[in-house]
Scaffold this motif. Structure first.
Motif, PDB file in Angstrom:
ATOM      1  N   LEU A 137       0.818  -1.221   0.000  1.00 48.85           N
ATOM      2  CA  LEU A 137       0.000   0.000   0.000  1.00 48.85           C
ATOM      3  C   LEU A 137       0.847   1.264   0.000  1.00 48.85           C
ATOM      4  O   LEU A 137       0.344   2.338  -0.352  1.00 48.85           O
ATOM      5  CB  LEU A 137      -0.930   0.001   1.217  1.00 48.85           C
ATOM      6  CG  LEU A 137      -1.908  -1.180   1.312  1.00 48.85           C
ATOM      7  CD1 LEU A 137      -2.748  -1.067   2.578  1.00 48.85           C
ATOM      8  CD2 LEU A 137      -2.809  -1.242   0.091  1.00 48.85           C
TER       9      LEU A 137
ATOM     10  N   LEU B  19      -5.955  -2.547  -2.218  1.00 43.39           N
ATOM     11  CA  LEU B  19      -6.693  -2.669  -0.957  1.00 43.39           C
ATOM     12  C   LEU B  19      -7.526  -3.944  -0.942  1.00 43.39           C
ATOM     13  O   LEU B  19      -7.532  -4.688   0.047  1.00 43.39           O
ATOM     14  CB  LEU B  19      -7.584  -1.434  -0.764  1.00 43.39           C
ATOM     15  CG  LEU B  19      -6.872  -0.110  -0.492  1.00 43.39           C
ATOM     16  CD1 LEU B  19      -7.865   1.046  -0.510  1.00 43.39           C
ATOM     17  CD2 LEU B  19      -6.175  -0.155   0.874  1.00 43.39           C
TER      18      LEU B  19
ATOM     19  N   ASN C 100      -5.337  -7.072  -0.443  1.00 49.09           N
ATOM     20  CA  ASN C 100      -4.983  -7.346   0.952  1.00 49.09           C
ATOM     21  C   ASN C 100      -6.170  -7.906   1.726  1.00 49.09           C
ATOM     22  O   ASN C 100      -6.025  -8.838   2.529  1.00 49.09           O
ATOM     23  CB  ASN C 100      -4.470  -6.062   1.619  1.00 49.09           C
ATOM     24  CG  ASN C 100      -3.070  -5.706   1.191  1.00 49.09           C
ATOM     25  OD1 ASN C 100      -2.099  -6.160   1.777  1.00 49.09           O
ATOM     26  ND2 ASN C 100      -2.954  -4.885   0.144  1.00 49.09           N
ATOM     27  N   LEU C 101      -7.363  -7.341   1.483  1.00 48.85           N
ATOM     28  CA  LEU C 101      -8.556  -7.812   2.196  1.00 48.85           C
ATOM     29  C   LEU C 101      -8.880  -9.264   1.825  1.00 48.85           C
ATOM     30  O   LEU C 101      -9.096 -10.111   2.705  1.00 48.85           O
ATOM     31  CB  LEU C 101      -9.740  -6.897   1.880  1.00 48.85           C
ATOM     32  CG  LEU C 101     -11.094  -7.326   2.482  1.00 48.85           C
ATOM     33  CD1 LEU C 101     -11.027  -7.325   4.003  1.00 48.85           C
ATOM     34  CD2 LEU C 101     -12.212  -6.408   2.003  1.00 48.85           C
TER      35      LEU C 101
ATOM     36  N   LEU D  87      -6.447  -1.520   7.001  1.00 46.90           N
ATOM     37  CA  LEU D  87      -7.400  -1.392   5.890  1.00 46.90           C
ATOM     38  C   LEU D  87      -8.654  -0.641   6.301  1.00 46.90           C
ATOM     39  O   LEU D  87      -9.333  -0.070   5.449  1.00 46.90           O
ATOM     40  CB  LEU D  87      -7.788  -2.783   5.366  1.00 46.90           C
ATOM     41  CG  LEU D  87      -6.663  -3.609   4.740  1.00 46.90           C
ATOM     42  CD1 LEU D  87      -7.188  -4.994   4.364  1.00 46.90           C
ATOM     43  CD2 LEU D  87      -6.087  -2.919   3.508  1.00 46.90           C
TER      44      LEU D  87
ATOM     45  N   TYR E 298      -9.238   3.011   5.141  1.00 48.87           N
ATOM     46  CA  TYR E 298      -9.623   3.322   3.752  1.00 48.87           C
ATOM     47  C   TYR E 298     -11.118   3.044   3.582  1.00 48.87           C
ATOM     48  O   TYR E 298     -11.536   2.140   2.860  1.00 48.87           O
ATOM     49  CB  TYR E 298      -8.804   2.471   2.778  1.00 48.87           C
ATOM     50  CG  TYR E 298      -7.314   2.718   2.865  1.00 48.87           C
ATOM     51  CD1 TYR E 298      -6.710   3.723   2.119  1.00 48.87           C
ATOM     52  CD2 TYR E 298      -6.515   1.946   3.702  1.00 48.87           C
ATOM     53  CE1 TYR E 298      -5.350   3.947   2.202  1.00 48.87           C
ATOM     54  CE2 TYR E 298      -5.152   2.165   3.802  1.00 48.87           C
ATOM     55  CZ  TYR E 298      -4.575   3.171   3.048  1.00 48.87           C
ATOM     56  OH  TYR E 298      -3.235   3.399   3.142  1.00 48.87           O
TER      57      TYR E 298
ATOM     58  N   PRO F 214     -13.548  -4.399   6.267  1.00 49.16           N
ATOM     59  CA  PRO F 214     -12.486  -4.859   7.180  1.00 49.16           C
ATOM     60  C   PRO F 214     -12.984  -5.119   8.598  1.00 49.16           C
ATOM     61  O   PRO F 214     -12.574  -6.114   9.227  1.00 49.16           O
ATOM     62  CB  PRO F 214     -11.478  -3.704   7.142  1.00 49.16           C
ATOM     63  CG  PRO F 214     -11.714  -3.035   5.841  1.00 49.16           C
ATOM     64  CD  PRO F 214     -13.176  -3.145   5.591  1.00 49.16           C
TER      65      PRO F 214
END
Length: 1435
Positions: free
Chosen positions: A124, A136, A139-140, A169, A172, A180
């Protein structure tokens, strides 16, 4: 995906990779090069189809299990991690799921390393701004993949890193929303308590404002409160979420949660956890009242309201009986009722199905607690809109009620019906109802009526529901309750009749008793159909109607305690008593008449119960029924057509038929079933007069004129009573739709007024206007400026108003009369549809009854009338039912009347009438019904014996002349007189083949011919006569089609002697030959169809001749006719070749050559050419060759040049033999050898002989003989290609004297060159023939080439043939003579290397009979052919 894969490939090919990892790039390059299937797995994983994704994931795991340590695993992990951040949003979850399954299958892969790779790949901090959103989500989804693998909760290090990443996270929010936090709550809900205690301080702030800031934080707090309350208290202290200051914030959080699940339409987890916390802390009443009812419901936000409804449904299993009463009496349940009433449009969301699932799951889950079940069902039933419950009467959740709860529910419904407690109901009114100023809509009497109406229908529907477990006592109690309150009232209570002890708080109105009466008969219908096959449902096997009659008799006997609403007269009471006596007599009948007695018993019971509804009518019916029953049971079954002996007293069957018709007039399905059952037992006793009573109802003219016999009852009022909700209420709730309907009605009224204005009204209007001086007269110009005064204007207005009011009344009266007539017509059609049940029973049960023959014309009249006026649905139903009975149950029935008695002449007259009517109809579909009726009568006549059916006078008259008409075949009819039937169908057939627009069709006569081949024999001359002559081409085609379908039938052949059959075939062949003389000259579609039919018939004739097993003396004549046919066909070949490529001529061309093939003439092989390759007459071949067509591959260019026309140099080449040509190999050689095949064509269809081509000369006598080794080799090659091997020294079976040879200058070929030529001929598709084998037979009309004629080169012959095809002429080889030689000799086969398009036939097809050299079509089998060959060899 493409970019991602290209990057991977680029990495593998880069030299930098080799320096970093040594031999790794070589391995990876080998992987990408040789594992294309492995790489396709990753493409399939991202596809939208779920089955494809799952299958690809499974295959990937299976592939990796075989190579767990190879480079494929590293590539797979990298590819899946990269796929988490692809641009397509639908592909991310797919890669996440695949990664989760991969980590679950291979537990040795450390999760921390995977998480590190995810963070490195989608960093990120380093990612560009445009790629921030995919990073993003990568990663999630990576964390979710670790969690879905099931290993994250066991790895504390990876868990802590994942929690930290999710917290990062969460910042964002613009991209990820609350995802998240939701993922964090889901992960922490699965971790052990010890891990949760460790993680909780890091994920939950010790601030109540943060907890109540979002649904996710609140859910995390509730999770900790549930799993680690001690750690939570240590972190935050004592927290009271349901305090006065926290309740508004809870409402706000729940509203946010409701909006977040608006699309998913589910209950948020935080709401259910909050409900459990309130129950745990014993604060449920406060939570429900302040948070739900006074908080969420007051927001006037539909997602919040739906959250309340879902919370109510989910809370049902968690609440006690007292808490259920609290919930089911509040504002939430009232608001739910309003939603049910107002949400009626399709576009509106309806919560009722979802609530039914909640209630059904609750009832099914607490079978051991009937009190809670009863409380919930009663609570939902108590939700009423001005007295009417909002749940439907057929609410299906009651099937989950246990027996005690069902019994309690029935008792509650009964008590609420007797003593309505309006205060205990959760009643409401909609906004539109509140605006209504009508005071009659708000009185309690209206609410009581609506409630009682719903309750009685609810009781009946419970009995009607087969899924509800109920015992006999329950059913009997409901039936007795409905019957008692429908027809009786209590005078004095008594313990013997429990129903008399039931008191009403509100008196039972007459309209309510009508509803109960209608519901009772509906219940009676249900009991009769549902338990009809299970008599053990009752105590003693008696039907339910019998027990109800016994109950009614008991009520009548207690006149001091009970009084009937309509008291019986002495005559009616006497009829009741006689009915009971008759029932006892029917019970005592023997087992032989048990079925009939049971049917009469049902009829008596049903009419007896209707005695309480309509005493006067039922009393007369009971008396007549009892008389008929006694006569029918005391009389034997008879099938006579004679009338009753005593004309003063009608037979009992006629009386009973009238009774059944009267019962069918009532709108009762139960009456309809009982009438069918009774009629099925009495139809064997039916008389012509009784049948006429039924037919009079079906006759349109009589049913309209004599409609006073049966009064058809209207059931619209009963249907209105059975409807659950009133129309007034619907109009109140749906004002907008009603306004639209009103506007439509106004427009239709205006149109009606415009159409109904007559001349009389115009004259009256003119008179009023002139009297008021509104219209000027002759002196109107002088008084233009004068105006009417006020009084004159008022008088004129009054006169106009009265005039228009009278006109409006007249229009309304006419409209009412029109509606009344339309309604009567609809009722009459319904009655006729019901009466057709009796006809269906008669045709099904008594197909051999002579009375069935009288049904033909009445049914045909109904079909004819309905087909003309089948505009309404009722007319269509009547037509379909009548047609079904006529076609399936009557005409196609296996059984029919075998004893027509003295009615044979009547049947012949009826057959003639039906055939004439079929010929005069305007529609073929209607004509088919009449024609099928005549065929049915022919079947009946054929099935009757001659001595019983034909009168003696007719026998004496027809004894002499009619002996020749009776067939000698095995299917000779018994009483079917061909002298009477043949003229009938002969005239119809002549009309069909001559009339321009005949309703008769070919399938009708085909059906006649197939069913009656003897009659077909008599009608065939008529068909043959119309094959040719002055008739129209369409009729000639139809005649050919009839013969084509009829001649191959075996039954027809058995009706002919051999001479007759051969004579018939000869006649047909002559007719067809005459038609074929104009073959190819068709100008219209009909003429083209005639040619097609003629050729098809000709092929059928050939097959028929081939199938003949015994040749007769007329063989010579028949084969001569075939020779004539062949000559005619050959003469028409040029015309067919010119029109071969025209539209629609392909089928004609195929049929032509099919016939020519049978006659011994093969079909030429046509070369497929492109239109662009054929040069024009004015265009030289050089220009066509040198014309550029575009950029093509070299192979195609060479191929195209070779296939085009020859050049000038090739034209100038001398004609040389193939022996002088240099050898060549490859494709050029094959193309050249294909072009060498001579393209000779036919003359008048006769194939050219296999003359020796210049390049393929026959061996001269000086040719050296082949060696035995070479001959053996040739035999092997011939065996490979399917030819029969012949020994080297085998002599010729059929000598071919004087074989013509080529010119003397032609050098003889060597055996090596001959072998080469034969191989080339095999490549071209010809069958190899050994060198020493001569031709076994002779091809007809095969001229040989002249020795002096110079042989052309194959290319030059091909060019000439192309030019002749372009010019439209039939190509003729230069060596072919003009005449046709019948006995010309052909060359030996050893000189032929390949088949030309005009090659000789195989010996099976070209063999000629030895009698006259014509095709032998009457020979069948190889044995006969061998016999004829032996005879031909004898000197």
């Amino acid at each position: 995906m493409a970019e991602m894969e290209s990057e991977d490939v680029a990495e593998t090919m880069s030299p930098g990779g080799a320096t970093k990892s040594g031999a790794r790039p070589a391995d990876r390059h080998g992987l990408l090069k040789h594992s294309r299937e492995f790489l396709d797995f990753f493409w399939d994983i991202a596809k939208p189809q779920q089955e494809t994704r799952l299958e690809a994931t499974e295959k990937l795991l299976e592939y990796l299990r075989t190579r767990p340590e190879g480079s494929e695993m590293k590539y797979a992990l990298k590819r899946l991690i990269t796929g988490l951040g692809v641009g397509r949003e639908t592909a991310r979850p797919c890669y996440s799921l695949a990664l989760a399954q991969l980590l679950q299958s291979f537990e040795d892969i450390p999760l921390c390393s995977i998480l590190q790779q995810i963070q490195e790949k989608h960093d990120l901090q380093k990612v560009k701004k445009a790629m921030m959103r995919p990073a993003l989500f990568a990663n999630l989804f990576g964390v979710l993949a670790l969690f879905q693998s099931g290993r994250l909760v066991k790895d504390s290090e990876a868990l802590m890193k994942s929690v930290k990443l999710l917290q990062t996270l969460a910042h964002y929010y613009n991209h990820l929303q609350e995802q998240p936090q939701k993922a964090l709550v889901d992960i922490l809900s699965e971790v052990p308590e010890a891990t949760l205690q460790e993680v909780l301080p890091k994920v939950l702030k010790a601030d109540l404002n943060s907890v109540l800031g979002s649904p996710e934080h609140l859910q995390l707090f509730l999770l900790a409160q549930q799993k680690v309350p001690a750690e939570l208290e240590k972190l935050m202290g004592s927290v009271n979420l349901f305090s006065d200051e926290n309740i508004p914030r809870l409402v706000s959080v729940l509203k946010t949660a409701a909006a977040s699940v608006k699309r998913e339409r589910r209950l948020p987890t935080v709401a259910l956890d909050l409900l459990r916390l309130a129950l745990q802390e014993d604060k449920f009443p406060r939570f429900w009242k302040e948070v739900v009812e006074q908080g969420l419901l007051k927001k006037h936000f539909w997602p919040a309201s739906y959250l309340c409804f879902r919370l109510l449904g989910a809370a049902l299993p968690l609440l006690s009986k007292e808490q259920l009463q609290l919930v089911m009496q509040g504002d939430v349940i009232r608001h739910y009722g309003e939603h049910l009433v107002t949400a009626k449009f399709q576009s509106q969301f309806k919560f009722a199905p979802e609530m039914n699932e909640y209630v059904g799951a609750f009832l099914e889950g607490c079978q051991d607690d009937p009190e809670r079940q009863l409380a919930v069902v009663v609570a939902f039933t108590s939700i009423t809109n001005q007295g009417l419950p909002v749940v439907p009467t057929f609410w299906r959740v009651v099937r989950f009620l246990s027996a005690p709860a069902l019994k309690g529910y029935m008792a509650w419904l009964r008590d609420m019906f007797l003593q309505p407690d309006l205060d205990s109901l959760v009643d409401f009114s909609t906004s539109n109802q509140k605006k209504t100023q009508d005071a009659s809509l708000h009185v309690p009497e209206r609410a009581v009526f609506r409630l009682r109406k719903w309750i009685i229908l609810r009781l009946v529907s419970i009995v009607d529901n087969v899924h509800v477990e109920k015992d006999e006592a329950f059913i009997e109690e409901v039936a007795r309750f409905c019957f008692f309150h429908a027809f009786f009232e209590t005078k004095k209570p008594t313990s013997q009749i429990p129903e008399t002890e039931q008191r009403f708080s509100f008196p039972l109105e007459s309209r309510a008793r009508e509803v109960v009466s209608s519901a009772f008969f509906s219940l009676l219908q249900t009991l009769s159909t549902q338990f009809r096959q299970a008599p053990e449902q009752t105590r003693d096997g008696q039907p339910w109607t019998y027990h109800l009659v016994q109950f009614a008799d008991m009520l009548l006997s207690h006149s001091r305690n009970v009084a009937a609403l309509t008291s019986f007269t002495p005559q009616q009471r006497q009829a009741w008593d006689r009915m009971l006596q008759t029932l006892k007599e029917l019970e005592a009948r023997s087992s032989e008449a048990k079925a009939k007695a049971t049917a009469f018993q049902h009829l008596l019971l049903l009419v007896g119960i209707h005695l309480f509804k309509s005493p006067a009518e039922s009393c007369d019916l009971l008396g007549d029924i009892q008389t008929c029953i006694k006569k029918s049971l005391g009389e034997k079954s008879r099938r006579t057509r004679s009338k009753a002996v005593n004309p003063q007293e009608p037979p009992w069957v006629e009386v009973l038929v009238e009774i059944l018709l009267a019962l069918l007039a009532q709108p009762s399905h139960l009456m309809r079933q009982v009438a069918r059952s009774v009629f099925s037992h009495i139809c064997s006793h039916l008389t012509p007069r009784a049948l006429q009573l039924i037919l009079d109802v079906l006759n349109p003219e009589k049913s309209q004129d004599e409609d006073d016999n049966v009064v058809v009852m209207d059931d619209s009022e009963e249907k209105q009573l059975e409807s659950v909700e009133d129309k007034s209420e619907d109009s109140e709730d749906n004002k907008n739709s009603e306004d639209e309907e009103d506007s439509d009605e106004e427009e239709s009224d205006e149109e009606d007024r415009d159409g109904d204005v007559d001349q009389g009204f115009r004259e009256q209007l003119m008179a009023v206007l002139q009297a008021g001086k509104a219209l000027g007269g002759a002196d109107s110009e002088e008084d233009d400026e004068e105006e009417l005064g006020d009084e004159a204007m008022m008088a004129l207005d009054q006169n106009l108003a009265s005039l228009f009011a009278e006109q409006k009344l007249r229009i309304q009266a006419r409209r009412d009369e029109k509606n009344k007539l339309q309604k009567e017509k609809m009722l009459r059609r319904d009655f006729q549809i019901r009466v057709l049940d009796l006809i269906e029973v008669l045709v099904t049960k008594q197909p051999e009854n002579p009375l069935v023959l009288e049904l033909l014309e009445p049914l045909l009249n109904i079909i004819r009338r309905s087909m003309r006026t089948s505009s309404t649905k009722q007319e269509q139903d009547l037509l379909h039912k009548t047609a079904r009975i006529f076609t399936h149950h009557l005409c196609r029935s296996r059984h029919y009347c075998h004893d027509v008695g003295s009615y044979v002449e009547t049947l012949y007259t009826q057959v003639e009438r039906l055939v004439q009517q079929a010929s005069h109809q305007a529609d073929s579909s209607l004509s088919l019904y009449y024609f099928n009726a005549s065929l049915y009568l022919l079947r009946v006549l054929k099935g009757n014996t001659a001595d019983r059916s034909i009168p003696k006078s007719q026998k004496k008259e027809r004894a002499g002349p009619d002996t020749s008409t009776k067939p000698k075949g095995p299917e000779a009819p018994s009483s079917l007189d061909l002298s009477l039937v043949t003229p009938i169908y002969s005239s119809a057939l002549s009309s069909f083949l001559t009339k321009r627009n005949s309703p008769l069709t070919v399938p009708m006569f085909l059906s006649l011919f197939s069913r009656h081949p003897v009659l077909c024999k008599s009608l065939l001359p008529v068909v043959v006569q119309h094959v040719t002559g002055q008739t129209r081409p369409r009729h000639q085609a139809q005649a050919c089609l009839l013969l084509q379908k009829t001649l191959p039938t075996r039954e027809l052949r058995l009706c002919f002697e051999d001479p007759e059959w051969e004579q018939l075939v000869g006649q047909i062949l002559a007719k067809v030959t005459e038609n074929l003389r104009t073959l190819g000259e068709a100008q219209t579609k009909l003429e083209h169809q005639k040619e097609l039919s003629s050729l098809e018939l000709l092929n059928v004739l050939f097959k028929t001749i081939n199938h003949e097993q015994q040749p007769s003396a007329s063989l010579q004549k028949l084969t001569t006719d075939l020779t004539v046919v062949r000559g005619v066909l050959q003469s028409r070949q040029p015309g067919l070749q010119q029109g071969e490529r025209s539209t629609g001529s392909g089928r004609l061309y195929d049929l032509y050559w099919q016939a020519m093939k049978i006659l011994g003439v093969p079909r030429p092989k046509s070369e497929k050419k492109d239109a662009k390759e054929v040069p024009n007459a004015t265009q030289s071949p050089i220009s066509m060759k040198r014309k550029k067509k575009g950029f093509l591959p070299e192979t195609k260019k060479r191929k195209k040049r070779k296939s085009e026309g020859t050049t000038q140099e090739e034209d100038a080449k001398p004609a040389v033999t193939s022996g002088s040509q240099p050898p060549s190999t490859g494709k050029k050689k094959r193309n050249r050898m294909k072009a060498k095949v001579p393209a000779q064509s036919h003359v008048n269809g006769t194939p050219a002989a296999k003359s020796p081509a210049p390049d393929l000369p026959a061996t001269s006598p000086s040719t050296p003989a082949k060696t035995p080794k070479l001959q053996k080799k040739k035999r092997k090659l011939s065996q490979v290609y399917g030819a029969t091997p012949v020994s080297p020294m085998e002599p010729a079976k059929t000598p071919a004297p004087d074989p013509p040879a080529t010119s003397p200058s032609t050098p003889a070929k060597t055996p090596k060159l001959q072998k080469k030529k034969r191989k080339l001929s095999q490549v071209n598709g010809a069958t190899p023939v050994p060198a020493t084998e001569p031709a076994r037979n002779l091809a007809p009309d095969a001229p040989a080439t002249s020795p002096s004629t110079p042989a052309k080169t194959p290319k030059l012959q091909k060019k000439k043939q192309k030019l002749s095809q372009v010019n439209g002429a039939t190509p003729v080889p230069p060596t072919e003579p003009a005449g046709i030689k019948q006995h010309q000799k052909s060359l030996p086969k050893k000189s032929i290397s390949g088949k030309s398009p005009q090659s000789a036939l195989p010996r099976k097809k070209a063999r000629l009979s030895l009698a006259n050299r014509s095709p032998s079509l009457l020979q069948s089998g190889a044995k006969k052919k061998k016999v004829q060959l032996r005879k031909g060899r004898k000197p």
